[in-house]
Design a protein around this motif. Structure first.
Motif, PDB file in Angstrom:
ATOM      1  N   VAL A  22      14.497 -27.299   7.229  1.00 44.49           N
ATOM      2  CA  VAL A  22      13.061 -27.065   7.104  1.00 44.49           C
ATOM      3  C   VAL A  22      12.665 -27.328   5.661  1.00 44.49           C
ATOM      4  CG1 VAL A  22      12.951 -25.406   9.018  1.00 44.49           C
ATOM      5  CG2 VAL A  22      13.248 -24.570   6.688  1.00 44.49           C
ATOM      6  N   SER A  23      11.477 -27.841   5.492  1.00 46.59           N
ATOM      7  CA  SER A  23      10.969 -28.114   4.143  1.00 46.59           C
ATOM      8  C   SER A  23      10.657 -26.797   3.434  1.00 46.59           C
ATOM      9  CB  SER A  23       9.711 -28.973   4.233  1.00 46.59           C
ATOM     10  OG  SER A  23       8.681 -28.206   4.855  1.00 46.59           O
ATOM     11  N   SER A  24      10.424 -26.884   2.149  1.00 47.86           N
ATOM     12  CA  SER A  24      10.106 -25.668   1.384  1.00 47.86           C
ATOM     13  C   SER A  24       8.795 -25.046   1.865  1.00 47.86           C
ATOM     14  CB  SER A  24      10.055 -25.968  -0.114  1.00 47.86           C
ATOM     15  OG  SER A  24       9.089 -26.956  -0.385  1.00 47.86           O
ATOM     16  N   GLY A  25       7.843 -25.874   2.245  1.00 49.76           N
ATOM     17  CA  GLY A  25       6.566 -25.350   2.740  1.00 49.76           C
ATOM     18  C   GLY A  25       6.732 -24.575   4.036  1.00 49.76           C
ATOM     19  N   VAL A  26       7.550 -25.074   4.933  1.00 53.20           N
ATOM     20  CA  VAL A  26       7.827 -24.360   6.180  1.00 53.20           C
ATOM     21  C   VAL A  26       8.620 -23.099   5.875  1.00 53.20           C
ATOM     22  CG1 VAL A  26       9.055 -24.461   8.394  1.00 53.20           C
ATOM     23  CG2 VAL A  26       7.676 -26.416   7.631  1.00 53.20           C
ATOM     24  N   ASP A  27       9.578 -23.179   4.985  1.00 50.32           N
ATOM     25  CA  ASP A  27      10.413 -22.029   4.653  1.00 50.32           C
ATOM     26  C   ASP A  27       9.593 -20.871   4.092  1.00 50.32           C
ATOM     27  OD1 ASP A  27      13.037 -20.858   4.563  1.00 50.32           O
ATOM     28  OD2 ASP A  27      12.937 -21.056   2.376  1.00 50.32           O
ATOM     29  N   GLU A  28       8.489 -21.174   3.423  1.00 56.42           N
ATOM     30  CA  GLU A  28       7.646 -20.131   2.829  1.00 56.42           C
ATOM     31  C   GLU A  28       6.751 -19.430   3.849  1.00 56.42           C
ATOM     32  OE1 GLU A  28       5.536 -22.142  -0.286  1.00 56.42           O
ATOM     33  OE2 GLU A  28       7.337 -22.384  -1.502  1.00 56.42           O
ATOM     34  N   LEU A  29       6.643 -19.958   5.054  1.00 54.97           N
ATOM     35  CA  LEU A  29       5.798 -19.355   6.082  1.00 54.97           C
ATOM     36  C   LEU A  29       6.444 -18.086   6.630  1.00 54.97           C
ATOM     37  CD1 LEU A  29       4.860 -22.631   7.998  1.00 54.97           C
ATOM     38  CD2 LEU A  29       3.376 -21.307   6.471  1.00 54.97           C
ATOM     39  N   PRO A  30       5.634 -17.206   7.215  1.00 54.93           N
ATOM     40  CA  PRO A  30       6.208 -15.996   7.827  1.00 54.93           C
ATOM     41  C   PRO A  30       7.222 -16.356   8.912  1.00 54.93           C
ATOM     42  CG  PRO A  30       3.812 -15.820   7.675  1.00 54.93           C
ATOM     43  CD  PRO A  30       4.167 -17.231   7.289  1.00 54.93           C
ATOM     44  N   ASP A  31       8.219 -15.510   9.083  1.00 51.89           N
ATOM     45  CA  ASP A  31       9.279 -15.773  10.057  1.00 51.89           C
ATOM     46  C   ASP A  31       8.728 -16.026  11.457  1.00 51.89           C
ATOM     47  OD1 ASP A  31      11.217 -15.555   8.112  1.00 51.89           O
ATOM     48  OD2 ASP A  31      11.786 -13.496   8.645  1.00 51.89           O
ATOM     49  N   CYS A  32       7.681 -15.302  11.856  1.00 51.65           N
ATOM     50  CA  CYS A  32       7.142 -15.475  13.204  1.00 51.65           C
ATOM     51  C   CYS A  32       6.530 -16.876  13.369  1.00 51.65           C
ATOM     52  CB  CYS A  32       6.126 -14.393  13.547  1.00 51.65           C
ATOM     53  SG  CYS A  32       4.692 -14.330  12.449  1.00 51.65           S
ATOM     54  N   VAL A  33       5.969 -17.435  12.310  1.00 50.79           N
ATOM     55  CA  VAL A  33       5.404 -18.786  12.374  1.00 50.79           C
ATOM     56  C   VAL A  33       6.532 -19.814  12.417  1.00 50.79           C
ATOM     57  CG1 VAL A  33       3.957 -20.497  11.192  1.00 50.79           C
ATOM     58  CG2 VAL A  33       3.278 -18.085  11.228  1.00 50.79           C
ATOM     59  N   LYS A  34       7.560 -19.615  11.607  1.00 54.00           N
ATOM     60  CA  LYS A  34       8.722 -20.522  11.650  1.00 54.00           C
ATOM     61  C   LYS A  34       9.349 -20.518  13.038  1.00 54.00           C
ATOM     62  CE  LYS A  34      10.505 -18.729   7.842  1.00 54.00           C
ATOM     63  NZ  LYS A  34      11.342 -18.437   6.668  1.00 54.00           N
ATOM     64  N   ALA A  35       9.500 -19.342  13.616  1.00 52.43           N
ATOM     65  CA  ALA A  35      10.108 -19.245  14.947  1.00 52.43           C
ATOM     66  C   ALA A  35       9.260 -19.983  15.983  1.00 52.43           C
ATOM     67  CB  ALA A  35      10.283 -17.782  15.345  1.00 52.43           C
ATOM     68  N   GLU A  36       7.960 -19.808  15.936  1.00 54.05           N
ATOM     69  CA  GLU A  36       7.079 -20.492  16.889  1.00 54.05           C
ATOM     70  C   GLU A  36       7.122 -22.000  16.667  1.00 54.05           C
ATOM     71  OE1 GLU A  36       4.589 -21.394  19.975  1.00 54.05           O
ATOM     72  OE2 GLU A  36       5.600 -19.501  19.579  1.00 54.05           O
ATOM     73  N   ALA A  37       7.169 -22.430  15.417  1.00 52.98           N
ATOM     74  CA  ALA A  37       7.240 -23.868  15.128  1.00 52.98           C
ATOM     75  C   ALA A  37       8.525 -24.465  15.702  1.00 52.98           C
ATOM     76  CB  ALA A  37       7.152 -24.111  13.623  1.00 52.98           C
ATOM     77  N   LEU A  38       9.644 -23.774  15.562  1.00 53.07           N
ATOM     78  CA  LEU A  38      10.905 -24.273  16.112  1.00 53.07           C
ATOM     79  C   LEU A  38      10.869 -24.306  17.643  1.00 53.07           C
ATOM     80  CD1 LEU A  38      13.383 -22.618  13.614  1.00 53.07           C
ATOM     81  CD2 LEU A  38      12.943 -25.070  13.882  1.00 53.07           C
ATOM     82  N   LEU A  39      10.215 -23.315  18.254  1.00 53.93           N
ATOM     83  CA  LEU A  39      10.046 -23.350  19.709  1.00 53.93           C
ATOM     84  C   LEU A  39       9.208 -24.550  20.141  1.00 53.93           C
ATOM     85  CD1 LEU A  39       9.467 -19.573  20.512  1.00 53.93           C
ATOM     86  CD2 LEU A  39      11.418 -20.980  21.193  1.00 53.93           C
ATOM     87  N   ARG A  40       8.186 -24.871  19.356  1.00 54.85           N
ATOM     88  CA  ARG A  40       7.351 -26.038  19.676  1.00 54.85           C
ATOM     89  C   ARG A  40       8.159 -27.330  19.565  1.00 54.85           C
ATOM     90  NH1 ARG A  40       1.405 -25.239  18.743  1.00 54.85           N
ATOM     91  NH2 ARG A  40       1.130 -23.071  19.358  1.00 54.85           N
TER      92      ARG A  40
END
Length: 105
Positions: A22-40
């Protein structure tokens, strides 16, 4: 569907058989947003001639929480120094999926 697309789909939908970055911008997002992005990413199926001209299922984009995300699968050799000579051969290929914000591209 060609063998590369089948291998990319299997990796993308399970995150097994390669590496996920994941990029640094994605890494800085809340865990729940990262999890949803990976599900997408894992459930992505909106492949078109525009985003998949080679029918390899190696790129996608989607919107989430007011941001546009891109994901891309690249195929490297086993040492991850060069591109894979044969992306259809999983024994000679390491797949790397990168998830990033479109604004980071």
């Amino acid at each position: 569907m060609n063998k590369i697309a089948v291998l990319n789909d299997a990796f993308r939908s399970t995150f097994r058989g390669g590496k996920v970055m994941v990029s640094s911008g994605v890494d800085e997002l809340p865990d729940c947003v990262k999890a949803e992005a990976l599900l997408r990413v894992a459930s992505f199926s909106d492949f078109t001639a525009d985003n998949d001209p080679h029918d390899e299922h190696d790129f996608g984009s989607f919107d989430l929480v007011g941001r546009k995300f891109f994901w891309k699968i690249d195929c490297y050799d086993q040492e991850m120094q060069y591109g894979s000579e044969d992306p259809s051969d999983p024994k000679r290929t390491t797949r790397v999926l990168t998830l990033m914000l479109a604004s980071e591209y």
